[in-house]
Scaffold this active site. Structure first.
Site, PDB file in Angstrom:
ATOM      1  CE  LYS A   1      -3.107   2.568   3.085  1.00 39.63           C
ATOM      2  NZ  LYS A   1      -3.779   2.575   4.399  1.00 39.63           N
TER       3      LYS A   1
ATOM      4  CG  ASP B   1      -5.399   8.197   4.789  1.00 39.84           C
ATOM      5  OD1 ASP B   1      -6.265   8.812   4.145  1.00 39.84           O
ATOM      6  OD2 ASP B   1      -5.662   7.246   5.543  1.00 39.84           O
TER       7      ASP B   1
ATOM      8  CE  LYS C   1      -6.301   8.832   8.158  1.00 43.62           C
ATOM      9  NZ  LYS C   1      -6.807   7.673   8.904  1.00 43.62           N
TER      10      LYS C   1
ATOM     11  CG  ASP D   1      -1.858   5.179   5.251  1.00 47.89           C
ATOM     12  OD1 ASP D   1      -1.788   4.127   5.908  1.00 47.89           O
ATOM     13  OD2 ASP D   1      -2.896   5.542   4.680  1.00 47.89           O
TER      14      ASP D   1
ATOM     15  CG  ASP E   1      -9.715   7.465   7.087  1.00 51.59           C
ATOM     16  OD1 ASP E   1      -8.668   7.584   6.422  1.00 51.59           O
ATOM     17  OD2 ASP E   1      -9.728   7.381   8.329  1.00 51.59           O
TER      18      ASP E   1
ATOM     19  CD  GLU F   1      -6.706   5.409   2.675  1.00 52.15           C
ATOM     20  OE1 GLU F   1      -5.575   5.021   3.023  1.00 52.15           O
ATOM     21  OE2 GLU F   1      -7.619   5.649   3.480  1.00 52.15           O
TER      22      GLU F   1
ATOM     23  NE  ARG G   1     -10.783  -1.036   3.892  1.00 52.69           N
ATOM     24  CZ  ARG G   1     -11.324  -1.215   5.091  1.00 52.69           C
ATOM     25  NH1 ARG G   1     -12.478  -1.837   5.210  1.00 52.69           N
ATOM     26  NH2 ARG G   1     -10.704  -0.787   6.168  1.00 52.69           N
TER      27      ARG G   1
END
Length: 490
Positions: free
Chosen positions: A258, A263, A270, A281, A340, A342, A344
């Site tokens: 990933k 993010d 967030k 991230d 959020d 995201e 996946r």
């Protein structure tokens, strides 16, 4: 750092020439194979209460009569397991950092022969001790004096020690690269930066590297990946790196990382507290790059593919909205209930893309869920797979690498939480079991190969005063890929 072996007869450590001699003692006191100056000093320290026979305890001795090394650091490793030895070596090197020692020799006392795992532990511990992030902090403390580390061994142990040194140094370099990438702020470590890192690895080790831009990703039909990236002005990159160390007929190991370089949560934004840590991230992507670097050094007879979907997750007038429905590369539709969730969404298209390699196994690595942190804390990475044999292989690699993981459930019943009235699936379920439903989402895109998922949200970085990337799970992944090199060709 310079890592090498140093030949010395057992029980002759007093003659070792180095700026500092680290003596790792394991087992009972009476079992130590030390020559008289060291044995007498150790016994006296224990008798006087200056050294407790407990794991990780250290004793510093300066200018010990009869010992050539001006500094001696005794470290207790208790039962002598690799984990106990790492604790001892880390404690000893922490003590050595405060001195002017440039060359440290690490020796093991006690019963049993020195093996490759002992040398590997010494190297990775030393590399961790000297790592300091400097790229955007020129005022950082100067590098520690430690420049050379020798592992003391006998002639009969030297072959195994050399193998351990080589493996340890390769893993240490991979961990360093992963940490360096993840520690850089998001205005430096962009998707384009990750692509450039992949290209540099390609030049250094002869990897085949392909970097796809938005137009190429659109042509492939990666609607889920595109949806996440559409809110950012920073261009996405889809990175594919191939190491070919075995016959073309041998199915490759595929690692999918990933690569969300920052993010914000998107429209489902967030909280501001600690949002700066969302530069980490892309820890999964960093670990894939680090593992590729380690494998490039070691050159095992295995085929390896690294896939990194990289983009930012930003809120803007173009950003995907809660309730939007997108079509993934697999043709399955997804209702994006929470922007959020995201990671996946970019991984699912990468997992579909992995099918073209007809892989022997696919492992995705992602800082995927806060729920995994709640479940496992910061010690174990979460391991998800329906394949018992694959789980055993990954857990064995985690133990050998001292990079722990814990297998989590993946029962079919958890899939109920992903049902949607408007698409084939939603991208989130209820709060309960959030790490599991995230893995169940990914599982829907992996039906054509053996697959496992590593959730590293709790292990890829540290917060607080020690804030920074850890480089995990590069050691686990490297050992896993090496273990696959010993499997028969497909």
């Amino acid at each position: 750092m310079d890592f090498r072996s140093l030949i010395a007869a057992r029980g002759a450590l007093s003659g070792v020439i180095a700026d500092a001699l680290v003596v790792v003692v394991a087992g009972e006191l009476k079992q130590q194979t030390l020559d008289k100056p060291l044995a007498d000093a150790l016994q006296d320290a224990v008798n006087q209460g200056d050294l407790q026979w407990k794991p990780g305890r250290v004793l510093y001795l300066h200018r010990l009569p009869g010992v050539k090394a001006p500094r001696v650091i005794v470290a207790v490793a208790a039962d002598g397991t690799a984990k106990a030895i790492r604790t001892a070596v880390q404690a000893a090197l922490g003590q050595a950092k405060g001195t002017g020692a440039k060359h440290v020799a690490v020796a093991y006392a006690g019963t049993g022969e020195l093996g490759a795992e002992h040398a590997e532990v010494a190297v990775t511990s030393a590399a961790d001790a000297v790592y300091t992030y400097r790229h955007t902090k020129p005022s950082a403390q100067p590098a520690p004096a430690l420049q050379k580390l020798s592992v003391v061994c006998t002639k009969t142990e030297s072959k195994a020690v050399q193998a351990g040194l080589a493996r340890g140094e390769a893993i240490a370099e991979g961990v360093r690269l992963a940490r360096e990438c993840a520690n850089r702020p998001a205005n430096h470590a962009t998707p384009t930066f990750l692509a450039d890192q992949a290209r540099q690895l390609g030049k250094q080790f002869g990897f085949k590297v392909e970097v796809l831009d938005r137009k190429a990703v659109e042509k492939l039909g990666m609607g889920s990946f595109l949806a996440v990236a559409q809110g950012s002005d920073e261009p996405l990159r889809f990175i594919v790196v191939r190491y070919e160390g075995a016959a073309k007929s041998q199915a490759p190991v595929v690692l999918v990382g990933k690569g969300i370089t920052f993010d914000t949560g998107g429209i489902s934004i967030k909280p501001s507290a600690e949002m700066d840590e969302m530069k980490f991230d892309m820890g999964g992507a960093a670990s894939v790059l680090g593992t590729l670097r380690a494998i490039g050094e070691l050159k095992p007879k295995v085929n390896l593919v690294g896939i990194i979907p990289a983009c930012e997750n930003m809120p803007s007038g173009r950003a995907v909205k809660p309730g939007d429905v997108v079509t993934s590369m697999s043709g399955q539709t997804i209702e994006i209930l929470n922007t959020d969730a995201e990671g996946r969404l970019i991984l699912c298209d990468a997992l579909t893309y992995a099918e073209r390699f007809k892989p022997a196994v696919v492992v995705d690595i992602a800082t995927l869920t806060g729920a995994c942190v709640i479940a496992l804390g910061h010690h174990n990475s979460g391991l998800f797979t329906a394949d018992d044999a694959l789980a055993a292989e990954l857990l064995a690699a985690s133990r050998k690498a001292l990079d722990p993981a814990w297998r989590m459930p993946l029962d079919d019943e958890y899939e109920e939480g992903l049902k949607s009235n408007f698409a084939d699936m939603g991208n989130v379920g209820s709060r309960a079991g959030g790490a599991i439903t995230a893995a169940m989402f990914l599982k829907k895109f992996t039906g054509k190969y053996r697959w496992a998922h590593l959730d590293i949200a709790g292990t890829a970085w540290k917060s607080g005063a020690a804030k920074g990337a850890t480089g995990r799970p590069v050691p686990l992944l490297t050992h896993f890929v090496l273990s696959q090199a010993r499997q028969p060709a497909a």
